[in-house]
Design an enzyme around this catalytic site. Structure first.
Site, PDB file in Angstrom:
ATOM      1  NE  ARG A 204    -109.679 -28.483  82.032  1.00  0.00           N
ATOM      2  CZ  ARG A 204    -108.586 -28.441  81.273  1.00  0.00           C
ATOM      3  NH1 ARG A 204    -108.660 -28.716  79.985  1.00  0.00           N
ATOM      4  NH2 ARG A 204    -107.414 -28.149  81.806  1.00  0.00           N
ATOM      5  CB  VAL A 208    -101.521 -28.305  80.655  1.00  0.00           C
ATOM      6  CG1 VAL A 208    -100.589 -27.515  79.748  1.00  0.00           C
ATOM      7  CG2 VAL A 208    -101.186 -28.075  82.128  1.00  0.00           C
ATOM      8  CB  THR A 209    -105.253 -24.199  81.884  1.00  0.00           C
ATOM      9  OG1 THR A 209    -105.235 -22.760  82.014  1.00  0.00           O
ATOM     10  CG2 THR A 209    -106.287 -24.769  82.844  1.00  0.00           C
ATOM     11  CE1 TYR A 210    -100.630 -22.092  89.183  1.00  0.00           C
ATOM     12  CE2 TYR A 210    -101.295 -19.905  88.435  1.00  0.00           C
ATOM     13  CZ  TYR A 210    -100.815 -20.741  89.426  1.00  0.00           C
ATOM     14  OH  TYR A 210    -100.529 -20.224  90.668  1.00  0.00           O
ATOM     15  CB  ALA A 272    -108.809 -19.972  79.778  1.00  0.00           C
ATOM     16  CB  CYS A 304    -104.897 -23.275  76.095  1.00  0.00           C
ATOM     17  SG  CYS A 304    -105.739 -22.704  77.567  1.00  0.00           S
TER      18      CYS A 304
END
Length: 350
Positions: A204, A208-210, A272, A304
């Site tokens: 994608r 970075v995200t969690y 998100a 993000c």
């Protein structure tokens, strides 16, 4: 009921050019990849939130074959793989673990593999209908039954049709193809982990995200020909479903913010989005922070790439709810925005 009943106002579904759109709430760009060329378009954050949500069918529109809007919603059946509730995917099992609260958490890699498998099934359906000069529906048939596809007695539902996965992940950080390492607050390269949490780079866009316990993750694998062939409409539709679910559980003040994708409440980001579409088939999706466990590991990253605080649903409720309770409201909201009925495997065989 095929997507002949939907508004077909964009590109020819049989066009040979294979276009993939990768968009993310964490991203300031749209990546457009074509068979003949690959180009990266960089835009400002303002460009993230384009388009608007509108119903697929208006109350006054003319529906083919004499269906009412209510009847049409029942006929537009999407397979629901509800791993929060306890469903299983027999044709592509994914590994689960149990946390201290005996909640089911799922491997990101396995769920990612399942998404790719479902997308590939959709691609095969599109190729088959092109070869046969036919237009089959992307929805599960109202009369669908389980059937054996390999002669071994293993039963599966119709392949290549629309599906939605909902689940909770075991802790994981994910990065998009162009994510900047400066948003990861620590060294992860030695073993692809940060504080013993796996770091995965996926296809994608975005930063970075969690994902982890206490967060509801939704992965729609949809053929947008059956809805609206408009990736911006799709992003706004996911936001609309989140907003409806939040309102339904009693959260006040949740809204979109101008110029950025996602859902916010009192300056905190609580949901998100990050999606990819290939030949109008979607994957990846949305994540909603439900309880405070979902916030524990955001402090090791700049989520993000935005210097903004994250929050969860229970921050704004007097009486906390569980991920499973919130998922019920999320399912109803998804049914509304996609004007479809989400059906679990057991119901598909009845």
């Amino acid at each position: 009921v095929s997507s002949k009943l939907t508004q077909q106002h964009h590109s020819d579904p049989r066009a040979e050019t294979n276009i993939a759109f990768m968009m993310s709430s964490c991203s300031s760009f749209i990546l457009i990849a074509a068979v003949a060329s690959l180009s990266v378009v960089t835009d400002s954050l303002q460009q993230q939130q384009l388009g608007h949500f509108g119903p697929i069918f208006s109350s006054g529109c003319s529906i083919a074959d004499g269906y009412t809007l209510h009847e049409l919603k029942k006929l537009r059946r999407i397979r629901l793989l509800n791993f929060v509730k306890g469903n299983e995917c027999k044709e592509h099992p994914i590994r689960e673990i149990r946390n201290d609260n005996q909640q089911r958490l799922f491997s990101y890699m396995d769920a990612w593999g399942l998404q790719k498998s479902l997308v590939e099934n959709q691609m095969n359906r599109l190729q088959q209908q092109q070869d046969d000069d036919d237009r089959s529906s992307e929805f599960q048939s109202p009369s669908s039954r389980w059937f054996s596809s390999n002669g071994t007695g293993d039963n599966i539902v119709e392949r290549g049709k629309d599906s939605i996965l909902i689940l909770q992940h075991e802790p994981v950080y994910t990065l998009g193809t162009g994510s900047e390492e400066r948003y990861i607050l620590g060294d992860y390269k030695e073993n692809n982990s940060l504080s013993n949490i796996q770091v995965v780079r996926v296809e994608r866009g975005g930063e970075v995200t969690y994902h982890g316990p206490g967060q509801l993750v939704v992965y729609p694998i949809l053929d947008l020909r059956g809805y609206k062939q408009d990736i911006h409409w799709y992003m706004r539709a996911l936001e609309e479903a989140i907003l409806m679910a939040l309102q339904s559980v009693g959260v006040k003040g949740a809204a979109r913010e101008e110029g950025v994708t996602g859902v916010w409440c009192r300056q905190k980001k609580i949901a998100a989005l990050g999606v990819k579409a290939r030949r109008w088939i979607t994957m990846h999706g949305l994540a909603v922070n439900v309880d405070r466990r979902s916030l524990e590991n955001f402090n090791r990253i700049v989520p993000c790439g935005l210097d903004r605080e994250v929050g969860c649903v229970n921050d704004f409720l007097e009486h906390p709810i569980t991920v499973e309770e919130f998922s019920i409201h999320m399912i109803r909201s998804l049914e509304y925005v996609f004007h479809a009925t989400l059906v679990e495997d057991e119901a598909l065989t009845s």
